[in-house]
Design an enzyme around this catalytic site. Structure first.
Site, PDB file in Angstrom:
ATOM      1  N   GLU A 258      54.466  16.942 106.038  1.00  0.00           N
ATOM      2  CA  GLU A 258      54.264  17.754 104.910  1.00  0.00           C
ATOM      3  C   GLU A 258      52.926  18.528 105.204  1.00  0.00           C
ATOM      4  OE1 GLU A 258      54.627  17.401 100.324  1.00  0.00           O
ATOM      5  OE2 GLU A 258      54.963  15.474 101.449  1.00  0.00           O
TER       6      GLU A 258
ATOM      7  N   LYS B 236      56.656  11.262  86.672  1.00  0.00           N
ATOM      8  CA  LYS B 236      56.630  10.713  88.118  1.00  0.00           C
ATOM      9  C   LYS B 236      55.287  10.045  88.453  1.00  0.00           C
ATOM     10  CE  LYS B 236      57.082  12.274  92.799  1.00  0.00           C
ATOM     11  NZ  LYS B 236      57.230  13.212  93.613  1.00  0.00           N
TER      12      LYS B 236
END
Length: 486
Positions: free
Chosen positions: A272, A227
């Site tokens: 976040e 990723k």
């Protein structure tokens, strides 16, 4: 590492702190006995406040001018103004240097705290660069700080119905204001709107960015990595100088489930939480996997069945679940050495925000009493943030390979985008988010601001879909500016 205590001589420059700064460089370690305190001494006083109204922007409304410091969610948090101290750090050692400087100041500070809640007493706001170096230039630029801690002169905080004010002064600095004089040194200036805002492509244009994503996908498909998170920027030019309070007010009122922040020109509303450390407990909210909602902050209602459909689609998406798993795994692995026990949920939940939905997981743990090699003092929230950064949610997997690929193909200087932003207290506890849904006001011209958005790329990603996702993630700052895409 530079330590800049403010408060020497009056400065009438427009928009400047009422008292100019002077700079003192910390002496090198060989010239200072190990463990010996250095630098200025602070006197800190926290008292309860009874006149702070309720509401998501009550703290922000107390800010007197544009140079705001803020960390606010659901109306609770901290705001600050003025600078008693500024720590600027550089390169790979930016976190450790800032943490060390903070501990040195704590060793000499005199603190009177009548409130004794998280965020009362002596605190510093911080913002740190995503990377150690500027892309395309592997040598460190010595003139450009990649981390900053700011100790305000005044802090106003609220938590669970309790509000307080902290004032911070320098011992021996007779020219610096104290008490009521300190408050009157920052007269309230009316909040100004940005006026007409024009958006333009940043380092890589919207038409060209899918090719960057396609290159990332190709590298993943060859097995080079699992990723990578790729970002893009948009440049905005405002008719009037940008007032941070205006941006914060719109973000805090509309994105109240996020942490609205402002530190040294970096402003945003992040969903976040990189790490919260409080009384021996630690928590991190991991977001990865996104789907766009059919409505935005200007039209915050939509049929309930549409939201349910999108949430179910996200929860079943193998691409998004894979991306999310990488992020959770990286955070859990980074926290594990600091914890005696941890809780990592097996499945994520869907977090609903005005513009998007995210797969989310709250990782929690109990800090060990003592970390091997760290001595009797437990790790600070800043050192925990350093251990967690960069997670797979903002970099990729494996971390080193992903970071190298970002430097190679992204074509963007992220600066402090996707880096840790938040605050640390005198006991080491604090909250640090990831500077997402954010923008950076130009330090030389407050008419200019760079907006950022990034997307997690895995083998199943589609370049055009990632471009659409990045547009959704730009929406909070476009909304804060009152701007629309052209």
């Amino acid at each position: 590492m530079i330590v800049s205590p403010a408060g020497r001589t009056p400065d009438a420059a427009a928009g400047a702190d009422p008292y100019a700064t002077w700079t003192a460089v910390a002496p090198p370690a060989p010239d200072r006995p190990p463990g010996a305190p250095w630098g200025p001494q602070l006197v800190v006083r926290t008292v309860a406040l009874d006149d702070l109204p309720d509401g998501p922007t009550a703290l922000i409304d107390r800010l007197p001018d544009t140079n705001a410091l803020a960390w606010v969610r659901h109306g609770d948090g901290l705001v600050g103004w003025g600078e008693a101290l500024r720590f600027e750090t550089f390169g790979p050692g930016r976190f450790a240097d800032a943490d060390g400087a903070w501990r040195q100041v704590l060793d000499r500070a005199v603190v009177h705290d009548d409130v004794a809640l998280p965020g009362s007493g002596l605190v510093a706001f911080g913002s740190f660069a995503f990377d150690d170096v500027t892309p395309g230039d592997e040598s460190e630029d010595p003139a450009r700080a990649s981390g900053v801690l700011i100790v305000p002169r005044v802090v106003v905080g609220r938590r669970g119905g309790h509000a307080w004010m902290t004032t911070i002064s320098l011992v021996g600095d007779r020219s610096a204001p104290v008490g009521e004089d300190l408050l009157s040194a920052y007269p309230y200036q009316p909040v100004t709107e940005p006026g007409t805002v024009v958006l333009a492509d940043g380092a890589v244009g919207a038409a060209d960015w899918p090719a960057v994503v396609a290159e990332g996908i190709a590298r993943i498909q060859t097995g080079e990595l699992d990723k990578v998170v790729l970002a893009r920027d948009v440049v905005a030019t405002a008719e009037h100088p940008l007032d941070t309070r205006h941006l914060l007010g719109r973000l805090a009122s509309t994105y109240d489930a996020c942490w609205a922040f402002s530190v040294d020109g970096m402003v945003g509303a992040t969903p976040e939480l990189l790490v919260r450390s409080e009384k021996g407990l630690v928590a991190s909210r991991v977001l990865a996997g996104t789907i766009r909602r059919e409505h935005g902050p200007d039209a915050p209602t939509a049929p309930a069945d549409a939201d349910l459909l999108h949430a179910a689609q996200l929860a079943r998406s193998s691409k998004d679940l894979e991306e999310h798993e990488f992020a959770v795994r990286s955070v859990a692995a980074a926290l594990e050495p600091f914890c005696s026990s941890m809780n990592v949920p097996e499945a994520p939940f869907v977090l609903h925000l005005p513009n998007v939905m995210h797969l989310a997981t709250d990782v929690t743990g109990v800090l060990t009493d003592q970390i091997a090699g760290s001595g009797p003092r437990p790790p600070s929230s800043l050192s925990l943030a350093a251990a967690l950064h960069p997670s797979a949610a903002v970099c990729g997997t494996p971390t080193n390979v992903a970071r190298s690929l970002i430097r190679e193909i992204e074509g963007l200087d992220r600066a402090r985008y996707a880096g840790p932003v938040g605050w640390v207290g005198a006991d080491g506890d604090g909250e640090w988010g990831i500077a997402l849904r954010s923008a950076e006001i130009s330090p030389t011209d407050r008419h200019h601001i760079r907006l950022f958005a990034g997307c997690g790329i895995v083998a199943a990603s589609d370049p055009q879909a990632e471009l659409a996702e990045s547009e959704a993630k730009l929406e909070p700052m476009r909304y804060a500016l009152g701007a629309t895409p052209t």
